[in-house]
Design a protein around this motif. Structure first.
Motif, PDB file in Angstrom:
ATOM      1  N   ASP A  38      27.523 -61.305  -3.131  1.00  0.00           N
ATOM      2  CA  ASP A  38      28.184 -61.944  -3.822  1.00  0.00           C
ATOM      3  C   ASP A  38      27.869 -63.396  -4.834  1.00  0.00           C
ATOM      4  O   ASP A  38      28.022 -63.232  -6.321  1.00  0.00           O
ATOM      5  CB  ASP A  38      29.439 -60.994  -4.316  1.00  0.00           C
ATOM      6  CG  ASP A  38      29.933 -61.268  -5.922  1.00  0.00           C
ATOM      7  OD1 ASP A  38      29.149 -60.777  -6.641  1.00  0.00           O
ATOM      8  OD2 ASP A  38      30.818 -61.843  -6.089  1.00  0.00           O
ATOM      9  N   TRP A  41      24.807 -63.620  -5.688  1.00  0.00           N
ATOM     10  CA  TRP A  41      24.717 -62.752  -7.114  1.00  0.00           C
ATOM     11  C   TRP A  41      25.183 -64.021  -7.987  1.00  0.00           C
ATOM     12  O   TRP A  41      24.395 -64.479  -9.284  1.00  0.00           O
ATOM     13  CB  TRP A  41      25.139 -61.744  -7.012  1.00  0.00           C
ATOM     14  CG  TRP A  41      24.567 -60.494  -8.383  1.00  0.00           C
ATOM     15  CD1 TRP A  41      23.940 -61.194  -9.419  1.00  0.00           C
ATOM     16  CD2 TRP A  41      25.158 -59.568  -8.667  1.00  0.00           C
ATOM     17  NE1 TRP A  41      24.328 -59.837 -10.232  1.00  0.00           N
ATOM     18  CE2 TRP A  41      24.425 -58.711  -9.519  1.00  0.00           C
ATOM     19  CE3 TRP A  41      26.425 -58.578  -7.314  1.00  0.00           C
ATOM     20  CZ2 TRP A  41      24.884 -57.674  -9.723  1.00  0.00           C
ATOM     21  CZ3 TRP A  41      26.541 -57.390  -7.709  1.00  0.00           C
ATOM     22  CH2 TRP A  41      26.191 -56.521  -9.194  1.00  0.00           C
ATOM     23  N   HIS A  42      26.071 -64.261  -8.367  1.00  0.00           N
ATOM     24  CA  HIS A  42      26.942 -65.223  -9.074  1.00  0.00           C
ATOM     25  C   HIS A  42      25.679 -66.688  -9.361  1.00  0.00           C
ATOM     26  O   HIS A  42      25.463 -67.104 -10.597  1.00  0.00           O
ATOM     27  CB  HIS A  42      28.027 -66.335  -9.268  1.00  0.00           C
ATOM     28  CG  HIS A  42      29.443 -64.987  -9.112  1.00  0.00           C
ATOM     29  ND1 HIS A  42      29.924 -65.365 -10.213  1.00  0.00           N
ATOM     30  CD2 HIS A  42      29.408 -63.654  -8.180  1.00  0.00           C
ATOM     31  CE1 HIS A  42      30.549 -63.820  -9.983  1.00  0.00           C
ATOM     32  NE2 HIS A  42      30.460 -63.065  -9.594  1.00  0.00           N
ATOM     33  N   HIS A  64      26.234 -57.471 -14.106  1.00  0.00           N
ATOM     34  CA  HIS A  64      27.650 -57.933 -12.941  1.00  0.00           C
ATOM     35  C   HIS A  64      28.798 -57.347 -13.717  1.00  0.00           C
ATOM     36  O   HIS A  64      28.788 -58.252 -14.549  1.00  0.00           O
ATOM     37  CB  HIS A  64      27.728 -59.790 -12.808  1.00  0.00           C
ATOM     38  CG  HIS A  64      28.802 -59.507 -11.285  1.00  0.00           C
ATOM     39  ND1 HIS A  64      29.461 -60.128 -12.032  1.00  0.00           N
ATOM     40  CD2 HIS A  64      27.990 -59.822 -10.635  1.00  0.00           C
ATOM     41  CE1 HIS A  64      30.556 -60.359 -10.926  1.00  0.00           C
ATOM     42  NE2 HIS A  64      29.488 -59.691  -9.068  1.00  0.00           N
ATOM     43  N   CYS A 118      33.289 -55.922  -8.222  1.00  0.00           N
ATOM     44  CA  CYS A 118      32.687 -56.063  -8.216  1.00  0.00           C
ATOM     45  C   CYS A 118      31.121 -55.073  -8.477  1.00  0.00           C
ATOM     46  O   CYS A 118      31.703 -54.518  -7.097  1.00  0.00           O
ATOM     47  CB  CYS A 118      32.024 -57.515  -8.771  1.00  0.00           C
ATOM     48  SG  CYS A 118      31.428 -57.647  -8.314  1.00  0.00           S
ATOM     49  N   PRO A 120      27.521 -53.614  -9.418  1.00  0.00           N
ATOM     50  CA  PRO A 120      27.077 -53.855 -10.479  1.00  0.00           C
ATOM     51  C   PRO A 120      26.492 -52.243 -11.689  1.00  0.00           C
ATOM     52  O   PRO A 120      26.953 -51.646 -11.952  1.00  0.00           O
ATOM     53  CB  PRO A 120      24.693 -53.359  -9.816  1.00  0.00           C
ATOM     54  CG  PRO A 120      25.347 -52.167  -8.580  1.00  0.00           C
ATOM     55  CD  PRO A 120      27.016 -52.844  -8.556  1.00  0.00           C
TER      56      PRO A 120
END
Length: 132
Positions: A38, A41-42, A64, A118, A120
């Motif tokens: 994650d 991803w951020h 996200h 979180c 997707p």
């Protein structure tokens, strides 16, 4: 330009591929339970190449969204069919500390029980494939 490929970056791409499969077959929305993946991803969310990364791995933009929960992670079987067993990075926090207990439980049972914050969400925006 996207930074160098890391285990977390590789796994984020695989997560997007699993997510695309889950979306296409009306399966549950995949849960992002790894702090390490994650965090990657951020980092990518603000990268100008994020759309290309999404196109390569999901065929569309991937949003996200916050979605907290705890339970059995629904997409592990799909991941294993596509890529084999989950690697250690999935059980690693954002500081690089491995949760050995969670990894052992997964290796013994084939299931992942975890918290997540979180998930997707597919965008309606289909990204054209990149040439090359």
């Amino acid at each position: 330009m996207l930074s160098v490929e890391t285990p977390a970056r590789t796994e984020l791409g695989r997560f997007f591929e699993v997510s695309a499969r889950q979306f296409a077959t009306d399966q549950p929305v995949p849960e992002m339970f790894s702090a390490a993946v994650d965090a990657e991803w951020h980092l990518l969310l603000n990268d100008p190449e994020y759309a290309a990364f999404c196109a390569e791995h999901a065929g569309r933009l991937v949003n996200h969204v916050e979605n907290t929960g705890f339970g059995r992670v629904s997409w592990v079987d799909a991941y294993e069919e596509m890529f084999g067993p989950l690697p250690e990075v999935w059980f690693t926090d954002a500081d690089g500390v491995l949760n050995e207990q969670a990894l052992t439980r997964y290796r013994e049972t084939g299931e992942v029980w975890a918290e997540w914050d979180c998930t997707p969400l597919p965008s309606d925006d289909v990204v054209p494939p990149t040439a090359g």
